[in-house]
Motif scaffolding. Structure first.
Motif, PDB file in Angstrom:
ATOM      1  N   UNK A 182     -13.422   9.327  -2.007  1.00  0.00           N
ATOM      2  CA  UNK A 182     -13.239  10.769  -2.136  1.00  0.00           C
ATOM      3  C   UNK A 182     -12.344  11.376  -1.055  1.00  0.00           C
ATOM      4  N   UNK A 183     -12.097  10.660   0.019  1.00  0.00           N
ATOM      5  CA  UNK A 183     -11.263  11.224   1.078  1.00  0.00           C
ATOM      6  C   UNK A 183     -10.003  10.408   1.357  1.00  0.00           C
ATOM      7  N   UNK A 184      -9.844   9.266   0.689  1.00  0.00           N
ATOM      8  CA  UNK A 184      -8.638   8.471   0.876  1.00  0.00           C
ATOM      9  C   UNK A 184      -7.969   8.134  -0.461  1.00  0.00           C
ATOM     10  N   UNK A 185      -8.674   7.456  -1.349  1.00  0.00           N
ATOM     11  CA  UNK A 185      -8.060   7.014  -2.596  1.00  0.00           C
ATOM     12  C   UNK A 185      -7.728   8.189  -3.519  1.00  0.00           C
ATOM     13  N   UNK A 186      -8.710   9.050  -3.754  1.00  0.00           N
ATOM     14  CA  UNK A 186      -8.478  10.194  -4.647  1.00  0.00           C
ATOM     15  C   UNK A 186      -7.450  11.170  -4.076  1.00  0.00           C
ATOM     16  N   UNK A 187      -7.550  11.596  -2.803  1.00  0.00           N
ATOM     17  CA  UNK A 187      -6.490  12.461  -2.259  1.00  0.00           C
ATOM     18  C   UNK A 187      -5.128  11.799  -2.226  1.00  0.00           C
ATOM     19  N   UNK A 188      -5.067  10.491  -1.954  1.00  0.00           N
ATOM     20  CA  UNK A 188      -3.780   9.796  -1.953  1.00  0.00           C
ATOM     21  C   UNK A 188      -3.146   9.825  -3.337  1.00  0.00           C
ATOM     22  N   UNK A 189      -3.955   9.683  -4.369  1.00  0.00           N
ATOM     23  CA  UNK A 189      -3.430   9.772  -5.745  1.00  0.00           C
ATOM     24  C   UNK A 189      -2.895  11.166  -6.020  1.00  0.00           C
ATOM     25  N   UNK A 190      -3.621  12.189  -5.586  1.00  0.00           N
ATOM     26  CA  UNK A 190      -3.175  13.574  -5.809  1.00  0.00           C
ATOM     27  C   UNK A 190      -1.889  13.860  -5.038  1.00  0.00           C
ATOM     28  N   UNK A 191      -1.828  13.429  -3.780  1.00  0.00           N
ATOM     29  CA  UNK A 191      -0.622  13.654  -2.974  1.00  0.00           C
ATOM     30  C   UNK A 191       0.588  12.936  -3.572  1.00  0.00           C
ATOM     31  N   UNK A 192       0.385  11.733  -4.074  1.00  0.00           N
ATOM     32  CA  UNK A 192       1.507  10.994  -4.663  1.00  0.00           C
ATOM     33  C   UNK A 192       2.021  11.653  -5.933  1.00  0.00           C
ATOM     34  N   UNK A 193       1.165  12.412  -6.612  1.00  0.00           N
ATOM     35  CA  UNK A 193       1.597  13.139  -7.809  1.00  0.00           C
ATOM     36  C   UNK A 193       2.275  14.461  -7.456  1.00  0.00           C
ATOM     37  N   UNK A 194       1.786  15.126  -6.412  1.00  0.00           N
ATOM     38  CA  UNK A 194       2.363  16.420  -6.036  1.00  0.00           C
ATOM     39  C   UNK A 194       3.667  16.233  -5.265  1.00  0.00           C
ATOM     40  N   UNK A 195       3.662  15.326  -4.288  1.00  0.00           N
ATOM     41  CA  UNK A 195       4.852  15.064  -3.488  1.00  0.00           C
ATOM     42  C   UNK A 195       5.737  14.051  -4.220  1.00  0.00           C
ATOM     43  N   UNK A 196       6.883  14.506  -4.689  1.00  0.00           N
ATOM     44  CA  UNK A 196       7.746  13.642  -5.499  1.00  0.00           C
ATOM     45  C   UNK A 196       8.279  12.440  -4.725  1.00  0.00           C
ATOM     46  N   UNK A 197       8.497  12.594  -3.441  1.00  0.00           N
ATOM     47  CA  UNK A 197       9.101  11.529  -2.644  1.00  0.00           C
ATOM     48  C   UNK A 197       8.075  10.581  -2.026  1.00  0.00           C
ATOM     49  N   UNK A 198       6.784  10.806  -2.277  1.00  0.00           N
ATOM     50  CA  UNK A 198       5.746   9.964  -1.688  1.00  0.00           C
ATOM     51  C   UNK A 198       5.260   8.938  -2.686  1.00  0.00           C
ATOM     52  N   UNK A 199       5.154   7.707  -2.252  1.00  0.00           N
ATOM     53  CA  UNK A 199       4.488   6.685  -3.043  1.00  0.00           C
ATOM     54  C   UNK A 199       2.986   6.736  -2.749  1.00  0.00           C
ATOM     55  N   UNK A 200       2.219   5.950  -3.491  1.00  0.00           N
ATOM     56  CA  UNK A 200       0.773   5.946  -3.243  1.00  0.00           C
ATOM     57  C   UNK A 200       0.463   5.401  -1.856  1.00  0.00           C
ATOM     58  N   UNK A 201       1.197   4.378  -1.437  1.00  0.00           N
ATOM     59  CA  UNK A 201       0.975   3.812  -0.106  1.00  0.00           C
ATOM     60  C   UNK A 201       1.289   4.839   0.973  1.00  0.00           C
ATOM     61  N   UNK A 202       2.372   5.584   0.811  1.00  0.00           N
ATOM     62  CA  UNK A 202       2.733   6.598   1.793  1.00  0.00           C
ATOM     63  C   UNK A 202       1.700   7.728   1.820  1.00  0.00           C
ATOM     64  N   UNK A 203       1.172   8.090   0.650  1.00  0.00           N
ATOM     65  CA  UNK A 203       0.140   9.130   0.602  1.00  0.00           C
ATOM     66  C   UNK A 203      -1.152   8.648   1.247  1.00  0.00           C
ATOM     67  N   UNK A 204      -1.523   7.398   1.000  1.00  0.00           N
ATOM     68  CA  UNK A 204      -2.712   6.838   1.644  1.00  0.00           C
ATOM     69  C   UNK A 204      -2.509   6.742   3.151  1.00  0.00           C
ATOM     70  N   UNK A 205      -1.301   6.386   3.531  1.00  0.00           N
ATOM     71  CA  UNK A 205      -0.948   6.324   4.950  1.00  0.00           C
ATOM     72  C   UNK A 205      -1.084   7.701   5.601  1.00  0.00           C
ATOM     73  N   UNK A 206      -0.644   8.747   4.901  1.00  0.00           N
ATOM     74  CA  UNK A 206      -0.776  10.104   5.425  1.00  0.00           C
ATOM     75  C   UNK A 206      -2.240  10.487   5.598  1.00  0.00           C
ATOM     76  N   UNK A 207      -3.075  10.158   4.613  1.00  0.00           N
ATOM     77  CA  UNK A 207      -4.493  10.494   4.708  1.00  0.00           C
ATOM     78  C   UNK A 207      -5.146   9.791   5.892  1.00  0.00           C
ATOM     79  N   UNK A 208      -4.827   8.527   6.073  1.00  0.00           N
ATOM     80  CA  UNK A 208      -5.431   7.778   7.173  1.00  0.00           C
ATOM     81  C   UNK A 208      -4.961   8.309   8.525  1.00  0.00           C
TER      82      UNK A 208
END
Length: 311
Positions: A182-208
């Motif tokens: 709920x605080x890493x995988x799900x937000x990383x998926x949402x960030x990767x969809x909202x931020x066009x230039x972010x991949x899922x790994x980059x979004x997960x990296x941002x959350x961590x």
């Protein structure tokens, strides 16, 4: 070996391991990043020489001054192509986001105060805001410990007859899985969809990086000039960061409880997790202890007297 000597030895070993870990990390980062840094620097120098050779009318000092100005402006979050009429680093939503990252010590560094007054105010604001943020997080987490930590463990112990170590270990593993989802995988998926230039790994990296309060600043949400509903997006991220920090602190508190039960804190001569208070203890219904009921002192009037014994 005495207890004091053993404690000093364990601390010394931990310090040595930590220093070795830092040295190894520095060597690895240097081996990975230094060649790339030299490559980028060489490319910049090559572009500069090409620009000078193709356009000899440009003054070299003017060009260097322009480059220096652009670098300094970029350090403060101001770019050459930024449209200040549409996006600003200091509108209400962005200012709230900056304040949140300041007092939570995340500090991405993508936006910094420009004026001396702003810098001075940041010092005073953080001086009081950082401990206040910790106070709020601590107060929230302490009140979540009973319904989300102590009660589930006590319920499983009574329901399934588990040992305290087993119950607390299973609870911590389940808690860790919930936090990751709920605080890493799900937000990383949402960030990767909202931020066009972010991949899922980059979004997960941002959350961590954010929830660990490292805040490198290489990925900051809402910085795209074409970002839709940017103020609402910034405020939503701010709420996510606060709840995420609370969840991380809750995990640390739960791990401390687990370490107490497992005996790790005693082994490393560390302080145990403080009690949750009388109010929280009253919320947990404990079964009566038969030993305690059997060992209660008798009523003085009910005690046998030698005078009553017939001789």
């Amino acid at each position: 070996m005495s207890t004091s000597s053993r404690s000093c030895f364990v601390v010394l070993v931990l310090v040595c391991v930590y220093v070795a870990y830092l040295v190894i990390g520095a060597l690895v980062f240097s081996a990975l990043e230094k060649p790339l840094e030299e490559k980028v620097q060489a490319e910049l120098n090559l572009l500069k020489q090409q620009l000078i050779s193709n356009m000899s009318c440009i003054n070299i000092s003017t060009l260097e001054q322009l480059l220096e100005t652009l670098l300094n402006a970029n350090k403060y979050g101001v770019s050459l192509g930024q449209n200040t009429s549409e996006n600003s680093n200091w509108d209400l939503a962005s200012a709230l986001f900056f304040s949140n990252t300041l007092v939570t010590t995340i500090g991405y560094g993508h936006t910094t105060p420009l004026s001396d007054v702003g810098k001075a105010f940041s010092i005073v604001y953080a001086l009081f805001g950082v401990p206040f943020t910790m106070l709020v997080l601590t107060a929230c987490v302490r009140r979540l410990m009973v319904p989300l930590n102590l009660r589930p463990v006590e319920f499983w112990r009574r329901r399934f007859g588990w040992h305290p170590q087993t119950a607390r270990t299973i609870h911590f593993v389940m808690l860790l899985l919930v936090i990751v989802v709920f605080f890493f995988l799900l937000p990383a998926t949402i960030f990767s969809l909202i931020e066009d230039s972010w991949s899922f790994l980059e979004a997960f990296y941002f959350c961590f990086i954010s929830l660990c309060t490292i805040g490198l600043g290489d990925f900051v949400p809402g910085e795209n000039p074409n970002q839709k509903l940017r103020p609402l997006y910034k405020i939503s991220v701010m709420i996510y960061l606060f709840l995420g920090l609370m969840a991380m602190y809750f995990v640390l508190r739960s791990f401390h409880k687990l370490a107490d039960v497992r005996g790790w804190t005693a082994f490393f001569h560390l302080p145990t997790c403080d009690d949750e208070g009388e109010e929280e203890k009253d919320n947990i219904i404990e079964e009566p202890n038969e030993c305690e009921t059997d060992t209660k002192p008798l009523d003085p009037g009910a005690r046998a007297s030698y005078n009553s014994i017939s001789r």
